[in-house]
Design an enzyme around this catalytic site. Structure first.
Site, mmCIF file in Angstrom:
data_model
loop_
_atom_site.group_PDB
_atom_site.id
_atom_site.type_symbol
_atom_site.label_atom_id
_atom_site.label_comp_id
_atom_site.label_asym_id
_atom_site.label_seq_id
_atom_site.Cartn_x
_atom_site.Cartn_y
_atom_site.Cartn_z
ATOM 1 N N GLU A 183 -33.037 -47.258 -12.812
ATOM 2 C CA GLU A 183 -32.734 -48.598 -12.300
ATOM 3 C C GLU A 183 -32.772 -49.661 -13.391
ATOM 4 O OE1 GLU A 183 -37.197 -47.878 -11.326
ATOM 5 O OE2 GLU A 183 -35.352 -46.712 -11.608
ATOM 6 N N ASP A 210 -34.395 -54.768 -14.713
ATOM 7 C CA ASP A 210 -34.933 -53.742 -13.818
ATOM 8 C C ASP A 210 -34.714 -54.185 -12.371
ATOM 9 O OD1 ASP A 210 -36.885 -51.259 -13.676
ATOM 10 O OD2 ASP A 210 -37.569 -52.696 -12.169
ATOM 11 N N ASP A 252 -27.187 -45.419 -4.255
ATOM 12 C CA ASP A 252 -26.006 -45.278 -5.111
ATOM 13 C C ASP A 252 -25.042 -46.446 -4.907
ATOM 14 O OD1 ASP A 252 -27.055 -42.946 -6.038
ATOM 15 O OD2 ASP A 252 -25.732 -41.625 -4.863
ATOM 16 N N ASN A 311 -34.740 -46.651 -2.343
ATOM 17 C CA ASN A 311 -34.203 -45.303 -2.119
ATOM 18 C C ASN A 311 -34.975 -44.572 -1.029
ATOM 19 O OD1 ASN A 311 -31.932 -44.817 -3.731
ATOM 20 N ND2 ASN A 311 -33.167 -44.542 -5.561
ATOM 21 N N HIS A 337 -30.742 -42.263 -0.539
ATOM 22 C CA HIS A 337 -30.113 -42.245 -1.857
ATOM 23 C C HIS A 337 -28.650 -42.689 -1.813
ATOM 24 C CE1 HIS A 337 -33.420 -40.545 -4.156
ATOM 25 N NE2 HIS A 337 -33.690 -39.776 -3.111
#
Length: 366
Positions: free
Chosen positions: A285, A241, A258, A249, A254
Site C-alpha cells: 500500500e 501510505d 484491488d 482488505n 481483496h
C-alpha cells in the site's frame, strides 16, 4: 490448410497494421534507420564502381550523370540521418523521396543499356522489387502500390527502348519478383510488427504495476540511479501510505482492495500530470513520488493538496476515522550532495511520523 491459415493471418494483420504502425513508431523508425544505413553503404559501393568504369567503358556524359546522382544521393542520406536523429514526424516525405530516387536510378541503369551495344535485361530494378516491400516506413498497400507502379513504368520504358527479348525478360522477371516481394514483404512486416508489439508488451509488464498502472519499484530505482548519475533534476520525494489498508482488505475483501488501488493509481497519475510529479508503486500500500519542486514549502503545499485529493475521492471505508480512504504522506527535499537512498529514508521517517501523529496527515523532513 497452411496457405489458408496464412492468408487469414495476413488479412487480419492488414486490419491492425495502422494501429501497430502508430504504437511501434519508435521501433519502426530505428529499424528503418538501420535498413537505410545498409542501403546507403551498398549504394555508395555501387556508385564507386560505376563511376570508376564509366569513363573507359561508357563516356564522360555517363560519368557526369553518375557524379551528380551520387552527390544527390549523399545529400538525401545526410538529410535523412539528420531528420531521423531529431525524431521529426515529417521524415516520411523524405523517405519516399529517397525511395523514388533509388527507383529512378535503377530504372535509368536498366534503360541506359538499351542505347549501347550491350543491351541486357534489368537487374537493379528487380532487386529493389524484393527489398522495398520489406520496409516498414508506411502502410503496406502504399508501399505495394509503389512497387507495382515502378514495375509498370519500367515495363513501358523497356518496351519502348529495349530489344523485344530483353523486354520480355524484364516483364517476366519484374512481375515475378514484384509478386514475390509483396507476399514476402507482407509476411515479414507481420512478423516484425508482431514481435515489436510483443517486446513492447513484455517491457511494459516488466516496468509497470499492472494493478495501479503506475511504474513499479524497479523503474523507480532505475529512474533515481539515472538522475543521480546525470545530476538530473530531482528536488523532492514523497513516501505515501494508504491508511489502515490491511483493515480495508480484511473488512471489504481483496477485490475491493484491488479496486481501491486502481482508483488511487489513476488519481496519482492525474495529479502527477497536473503538478509535475512522477508516481511509482513502492510495494503493497506504499507509493513514492518524485518531483522537481525545490523548496520545503512547495513540497508541503503539494503534499497537502494530494492528501485532500485522495480524501475527495470519497472511497467508502467506515472503519477509518474519516469514513473514507485516506493517505499519510512523508516528504523530504533532495540535495544534490546526498545519495537518493538518504532522501528515501528521510521521507520514510517522515511518513512514519505522519502515521504516528494520527494518519490522514502530512509530515516533512528538514
Amino acid at each position: 490448410m497452411f496457405i489458408g491459415s496464412t492468408l487469414r493471418t495476413l488479412i487480419e494483420f492488414q486490419k491492425n497494421e495502422r494501429r501497430l504502425l502508430i504504437q511501434e513508431r519508435e521501433n519502426i523508425s530505428f529499424f528503418c534507420s538501420q535498413v537505410f544505413a545498409i542501403i546507403s553503404l551498398i549504394m555508395t559501393v555501387i556508385f564507386g564502381v560505376m563511376m570508376f568504369f564509366a569513363l573507359p567503358f561508357f563516356n564522360v556524359r555517363y560519368l557526369l550523370i553518375y557524379s551528380i546522382s551520387f552527390a544527390f544521393f549523399l545529400v538525401l542520406t545526410f538529410l535523412f540521418r539528420k531528420v531521423h536523429s531529431s525524431r521529426s514526424p515529417r521524415y516520411l516525405p523524405l523517405v519516399y523521396t529517397f525511395v523514388f530516387y533509388l527507383y529512378a536510378f535503377a530504372i535509368f541503369a536498366s534503360i541506359s543499356s538499351a542505347s549501347g551495344t550491350a543491351s541486357h535485361a534489368a537487374s537493379s530494378i528487380i532487386c529493389l522489387q524484393i527489398i522495398f516491400p520489406l520496409l516498414i516506413f508506411d502502410r503496406s498497400y502504399r508501399i505495394n502500390m509503389l512497387s507495382i507502379g515502378a514495375f509498370i513504368f519500367h515495363s513501358v520504358l523497356a518496351y519502348l527502348y529495349k530489344d523485344y527479348g530483353d523486354f520480355v525478360l524484364d516483364v517476366f522477371n519484374g512481375a515475378a519478383f514484384t509478386f514475390v516481394g509483396i507476399i514476402i514483404g507482407l509476411y515479414e512486416r507481420y512478423m516484425r510488427l508482431s514481435n515489436f508489439e510483443k517486446d513492447r508488451t513484455l517491457e511494459y509488464q516488466k516496468s509497470t504495476d499492472m494493478l495501479t498502472e503506475l511504474p513499479n519499484r524497479r523503474m523507480l530505482f532505475e529512474r533515481l540511479t539515472a538522475i543521480q548519475e546525470s545530476n538530473g533534476a530531482l528536488a523532492g520525494l514523497f513516501m505515501i501510505d494508504i491508511d489502515h489498508f490491511k483493515l480495508f482488505n480484511d473488512t471489504l475483501g481483496h477485490q475491493a482492495g484491488d479496486q481501491c488501488l486502481h482508483t488511487l493509481g489513476k488519481c496519482f497519475a492525474d495529479f502527477g500530470a497536473e503538478n509535475g510529479f512522477e508516481f511509482y508503486r513502492y510495494g503493497g500500500e506504499e507509493f513514492c513520488a518524485l518531483t522537481t519542486k525545490d523548496t520545503y514549502d512547495e513540497l508541503r503545499d503539494h503534499a497537502e493538496k494530494l492528501r485532500r485529493a485522495v480524501q475527495a475521492l470519497a472511497l467508502t471505508f467506515k472503519e477509518n476515522e474519516a469514513g473514507v480512504v485516506t493517505i499519510s504522506i512523508g516528504f523530504a527535499p533532495h540535495y544534490y550532495t546526498q545519495n537518493y537512498e538518504v532522501t528515501i529514508k528521510q521521507a520514510d521517517d517522515a511518513l512514519y511520523n505522519a502515521k504516528r501523529t494520527g494518519r490522514n496527515c502530512i509530515f516533512g523532513s528538514r
